[in-house]
Motif scaffolding. Structure first.
Motif, PDB file in Angstrom:
ATOM      1  N   ALA A 182      35.525 -52.047 -82.349  1.00  0.00           N
ATOM      2  CA  ALA A 182      34.816 -51.815 -81.086  1.00  0.00           C
ATOM      3  C   ALA A 182      33.862 -52.962 -80.784  1.00  0.00           C
ATOM      4  N   SER A 183      33.266 -53.508 -81.840  1.00  0.00           N
ATOM      5  CA  SER A 183      32.339 -54.645 -81.654  1.00  0.00           C
ATOM      6  C   SER A 183      33.107 -55.879 -81.180  1.00  0.00           C
ATOM      7  N   ASP A 184      34.332 -56.064 -81.707  1.00  0.00           N
ATOM      8  CA  ASP A 184      35.148 -57.192 -81.271  1.00  0.00           C
ATOM      9  C   ASP A 184      35.523 -57.046 -79.791  1.00  0.00           C
ATOM     10  N   ILE A 185      35.889 -55.836 -79.406  1.00  0.00           N
ATOM     11  CA  ILE A 185      36.237 -55.585 -78.006  1.00  0.00           C
ATOM     12  C   ILE A 185      35.050 -55.892 -77.108  1.00  0.00           C
ATOM     13  N   ARG A 186      33.859 -55.465 -77.558  1.00  0.00           N
ATOM     14  CA  ARG A 186      32.658 -55.729 -76.760  1.00  0.00           C
ATOM     15  C   ARG A 186      32.408 -57.225 -76.642  1.00  0.00           C
ATOM     16  N   PHE A 187      32.609 -57.960 -77.736  1.00  0.00           N
ATOM     17  CA  PHE A 187      32.426 -59.408 -77.696  1.00  0.00           C
ATOM     18  C   PHE A 187      33.421 -60.049 -76.710  1.00  0.00           C
ATOM     19  N   LEU A 188      34.671 -59.542 -76.686  1.00  0.00           N
ATOM     20  CA  LEU A 188      35.686 -60.103 -75.809  1.00  0.00           C
ATOM     21  C   LEU A 188      35.400 -59.812 -74.332  1.00  0.00           C
ATOM     22  N   THR A 189      34.655 -58.732 -74.054  1.00  0.00           N
ATOM     23  CA  THR A 189      34.276 -58.486 -72.652  1.00  0.00           C
ATOM     24  C   THR A 189      33.377 -59.591 -72.143  1.00  0.00           C
ATOM     25  N   TYR A 190      32.488 -60.130 -73.039  1.00  0.00           N
ATOM     26  CA  TYR A 190      31.629 -61.243 -72.622  1.00  0.00           C
ATOM     27  C   TYR A 190      32.471 -62.502 -72.408  1.00  0.00           C
ATOM     28  N   VAL A 191      33.484 -62.685 -73.275  1.00  0.00           N
ATOM     29  CA  VAL A 191      34.371 -63.840 -73.121  1.00  0.00           C
ATOM     30  C   VAL A 191      35.130 -63.730 -71.795  1.00  0.00           C
ATOM     31  N   ARG A 192      35.596 -62.479 -71.470  1.00  0.00           N
ATOM     32  CA  ARG A 192      36.333 -62.262 -70.215  1.00  0.00           C
ATOM     33  C   ARG A 192      35.484 -62.588 -68.997  1.00  0.00           C
ATOM     34  N   LYS A 237      33.582 -66.002 -82.740  1.00  0.00           N
ATOM     35  CA  LYS A 237      34.614 -66.350 -81.761  1.00  0.00           C
ATOM     36  C   LYS A 237      35.859 -66.905 -82.464  1.00  0.00           C
ATOM     37  N   ASN A 238      35.618 -67.765 -83.498  1.00  0.00           N
ATOM     38  CA  ASN A 238      36.744 -68.305 -84.268  1.00  0.00           C
ATOM     39  C   ASN A 238      37.467 -67.206 -85.036  1.00  0.00           C
ATOM     40  N   ARG A 239      36.689 -66.281 -85.603  1.00  0.00           N
ATOM     41  CA  ARG A 239      37.269 -65.188 -86.398  1.00  0.00           C
ATOM     42  C   ARG A 239      38.157 -64.287 -85.508  1.00  0.00           C
ATOM     43  N   ILE A 240      37.681 -63.960 -84.322  1.00  0.00           N
ATOM     44  CA  ILE A 240      38.461 -63.095 -83.430  1.00  0.00           C
ATOM     45  C   ILE A 240      39.722 -63.820 -82.933  1.00  0.00           C
ATOM     46  N   ASP A 269      45.647 -70.460 -81.954  1.00  0.00           N
ATOM     47  CA  ASP A 269      45.420 -71.678 -82.733  1.00  0.00           C
ATOM     48  C   ASP A 269      43.972 -72.125 -82.663  1.00  0.00           C
ATOM     49  N   SER A 270      43.327 -71.878 -81.548  1.00  0.00           N
ATOM     50  CA  SER A 270      41.954 -72.353 -81.367  1.00  0.00           C
ATOM     51  C   SER A 270      41.176 -71.338 -80.546  1.00  0.00           C
ATOM     52  N   SER A 271      39.871 -71.292 -80.796  1.00  0.00           N
ATOM     53  CA  SER A 271      39.023 -70.386 -80.015  1.00  0.00           C
ATOM     54  C   SER A 271      38.919 -70.844 -78.567  1.00  0.00           C
ATOM     55  N   ALA A 272      39.297 -72.095 -78.292  1.00  0.00           N
ATOM     56  CA  ALA A 272      39.238 -72.597 -76.920  1.00  0.00           C
ATOM     57  C   ALA A 272      40.256 -71.881 -76.029  1.00  0.00           C
ATOM     58  N   ASP A 273      41.306 -71.318 -76.655  1.00  0.00           N
ATOM     59  CA  ASP A 273      42.338 -70.609 -75.894  1.00  0.00           C
ATOM     60  C   ASP A 273      41.989 -69.145 -75.670  1.00  0.00           C
ATOM     61  N   LEU A 274      40.830 -68.713 -76.187  1.00  0.00           N
ATOM     62  CA  LEU A 274      40.506 -67.292 -76.153  1.00  0.00           C
ATOM     63  C   LEU A 274      40.338 -66.768 -74.708  1.00  0.00           C
ATOM     64  N   TYR A 275      39.647 -67.552 -73.862  1.00  0.00           N
ATOM     65  CA  TYR A 275      39.412 -67.087 -72.494  1.00  0.00           C
ATOM     66  C   TYR A 275      40.738 -66.923 -71.726  1.00  0.00           C
ATOM     67  N   GLN A 276      41.623 -67.918 -71.833  1.00  0.00           N
ATOM     68  CA  GLN A 276      42.901 -67.831 -71.131  1.00  0.00           C
ATOM     69  C   GLN A 276      43.715 -66.632 -71.623  1.00  0.00           C
ATOM     70  N   TYR A 277      43.567 -66.309 -72.896  1.00  0.00           N
ATOM     71  CA  TYR A 277      44.342 -65.209 -73.477  1.00  0.00           C
ATOM     72  C   TYR A 277      43.866 -63.858 -72.921  1.00  0.00           C
ATOM     73  N   VAL A 278      42.541 -63.641 -72.918  1.00  0.00           N
ATOM     74  CA  VAL A 278      42.036 -62.340 -72.500  1.00  0.00           C
ATOM     75  C   VAL A 278      42.175 -62.158 -70.978  1.00  0.00           C
ATOM     76  N   CYS A 279      42.338 -63.234 -70.225  1.00  0.00           N
ATOM     77  CA  CYS A 279      42.496 -63.103 -68.776  1.00  0.00           C
ATOM     78  C   CYS A 279      43.825 -62.444 -68.413  1.00  0.00           C
ATOM     79  N   GLN A 280      44.730 -62.321 -69.384  1.00  0.00           N
ATOM     80  CA  GLN A 280      46.001 -61.671 -69.111  1.00  0.00           C
ATOM     81  C   GLN A 280      45.844 -60.155 -68.962  1.00  0.00           C
ATOM     82  N   TYR A 281      44.768 -59.611 -69.490  1.00  0.00           N
ATOM     83  CA  TYR A 281      44.608 -58.148 -69.532  1.00  0.00           C
ATOM     84  C   TYR A 281      43.706 -57.661 -68.405  1.00  0.00           C
TER      85      TYR A 281
END
Length: 486
Positions: free
Chosen positions: A431-441, A464-467, A474-486
């Motif tokens: 749940a904490s990871d999901i909450r962190f990803l909402t900030y990334v989104r 951010k690297n761990r999630i 491959d990289s945390s730099a791709d995290l924003y583009q990934y979560v934008c799919q949802y």
């Protein structure tokens, strides 16, 4: 081709032209179907007043042919009002002439004269000479129906010679003149015109022309020819009925058998006439058979007419039911479209509110952090106790989870499927990871997330690297583009 090109305007034109083709071959039911389909396209894609009025005028033509003059009048008046509003003189000329024809059929000759005058007014300056002749033809019909025969004769014969009228219009004019000459006993002139009209008459006109010629022969006393032309009236009428309704084929076959039987009896009568000195008994029998045949023919014709009327009523009812269903479907589509737009606007508003609140909380937390750093540098001063209390209060504000909870509630309203979709795809996320990803989104930087969550920026980067590894990136730099799919 219009559908492949995704051109709604060309599709409307092609559909309308299909209706015109069916109208020209007297398939009025099919013509009305394509006209209404074209009108639906024009209204759906807002193709303009000119396209809509053109189609409505075509529908009025079908109603005119079906003798539904009230409906034809209603549609033509609506088209004329639109054309007047747009100052479209060419369309006004067309609709005025159509209204003149309608009011002739309704015997409202005052209105006929009114619209013919308006037609001439709109046609001023036009280079199309045929307009004046067509107006003259409509006026000629009005004069004929009013039995103003002298005026009809004066204007009719010049109209028959003009090249601006169609053969159909000329045939109608000649039919008026034939009837007048017959009425006045000028049979020679009537027969001369009848011969001319027979050479140019179309299928639609031949029934009326043959009726007039039959009356001429009857007035001349030639009952044989009169009967022949009466039969021609029936033949041409049946031809039109077969064109208009294919389902009358069986009735037409029966009529043809009656005609064949009558022809055979007339041949037999001719042979018996040559030998009438031998046997009047056979002549009597043939006459009786002819009477029976005529009675059978009349009975069958009456049944055919009743059947045609029933079929027409059924077709009209089916068309009306279809129009009601289509209207309800359009209303349902409009309501659904409106609800969808309102929901989209509501979600966009939630997103704007969420972005505003996020930036506000991040800015406020950054300000509190800066204040705490400043207070820490000021330790040892006289107001150290007050500063310590203030620092504790500010620290407590950073730890307060009320605004974090409100952020999550607003985020769920703006992105209702985000958490569920992520959890289903990656059940290993906490749940904490999901909450962190909402900030990334929300496209917050690591520093902004750190301030927002009251943690160190380095701690935020490591998380951010761990999630990202949990998600297989491959990289945390791709995290924003990934979560934008949802």
């Amino acid at each position: 081709m219009a559908e492949k090109a995704d051109s709604f305007r060309l599709n409307c034109v092609a559909t309308y032209d299909m209706g015109v083709c069916y109208f020209m071959i007297s398939e009025n039911g099919e013509a009305l179907k394509y006209y209404y389909e074209a009108l639906t396209i024009a209204e759906k894609y807002r193709l303009g007043r000119e396209s809509r009025s053109k189609i409505q005028n075509g529908i009025a033509g079908v109603y005119f042919e079906e003798n539904n003059f009230d409906k034809a009048e209603e549609l033509c008046l609506a088209c004329y009002d639109d054309a007047v509003h747009e100052r479209d003189s060419a369309s006004c000329v067309t609709y005025c002439m159509d209204l003149g024809l309608i009011y002739n059929k309704k015997k409202r000759f005052g209105l006929t004269e009114k619209y013919l005058k308006e037609c001439m007014s709109w046609a001023k300056g036009s280079s199309d000479s045929s307009i004046y002749y067509k107006v003259g033809l409509t006026k000629l019909e009005m004069l004929y129906l009013q039995k103003r025969y002298d005026e009809v004769l004066k204007q009719g014969e010049p109209l028959c010679q003009t090249p601006y009228l169609t053969n159909s219009d000329k045939t109608v004019t000649m039919t008026y003149l034939i009837d007048i000459y017959k009425e006045r006993g000028q049979l020679d002139k009537a027969f001369r015109l009848a011969e001319q009209a027979s050479r140019i008459a179309t299928l639609r006109n031949r029934s009326h022309l043959c009726e007039s010629i039959a009356q001429l022969y009857k007035a001349q006393g030639n009952m044989t020819e009169a009967l022949n032309y009466k039969d021609s009236v029936i033949v041409y009428s049946d031809s039109l009925m077969r064109i208009q309704d294919r389902r009358l084929t069986e009735n037409s076959r029966i009529k043809i058998e009656v005609y064949k039987m009558r022809s055979e009896m007339e041949g037999e009568l001719s042979r018996l006439t040559q030998h009438r000195q031998l046997s009047y008994l056979f002549i009597t029998i043939c006459v009786l058979l002819m009477v029976i045949g005529v009675l059978m023919y009349r009975s069958q014709r009456q049944k055919s007419r009743q059947h045609a009327q029933q079929m027409q009523l059924q077709i009209e009812q089916e068309k009306n039911d279809k129009l009601v269903v289509e209207q309800r479907m359009r209303e349902t589509e409009l309501v659904a479209h409106y609800q969808e737009e309102m929901l989209t606007k509501e979600i966009e508003q939630k997103k704007r509110e969420l972005s505003t609140m996020t930036m506000f909380v991040a800015s406020r937390n950054a300000l509190i952090t800066d204040l705490l750093a400043s207070i820490s540098d000021m330790k040892g001063s006289k107001e150290s106790q007050q500063l310590a209390a203030l620092a504790n209060h500010l620290t407590q504000m950073l730890k307060d989870s009320g605004e974090h909870d409100k952020f999550l509630i607003d985020f769920e309203a703006a992105y209702p499927d985000f958490s569920v979709a992520l959890t289903q795809k990656h059940p290993e996320l906490s749940a904490s990871d999901i909450r962190f990803l909402t900030y990334v989104r929300m496209n917050l930087s690591a520093k902004e997330i750190a301030v927002f969550m009251n943690v160190e920026p380095e701690s935020c980067k490591r998380r951010k690297n761990r999630i990202a590894k949990k998600l297989g990136l491959d990289s945390s730099a791709d995290l924003y583009q990934y979560v934008c799919q949802y």
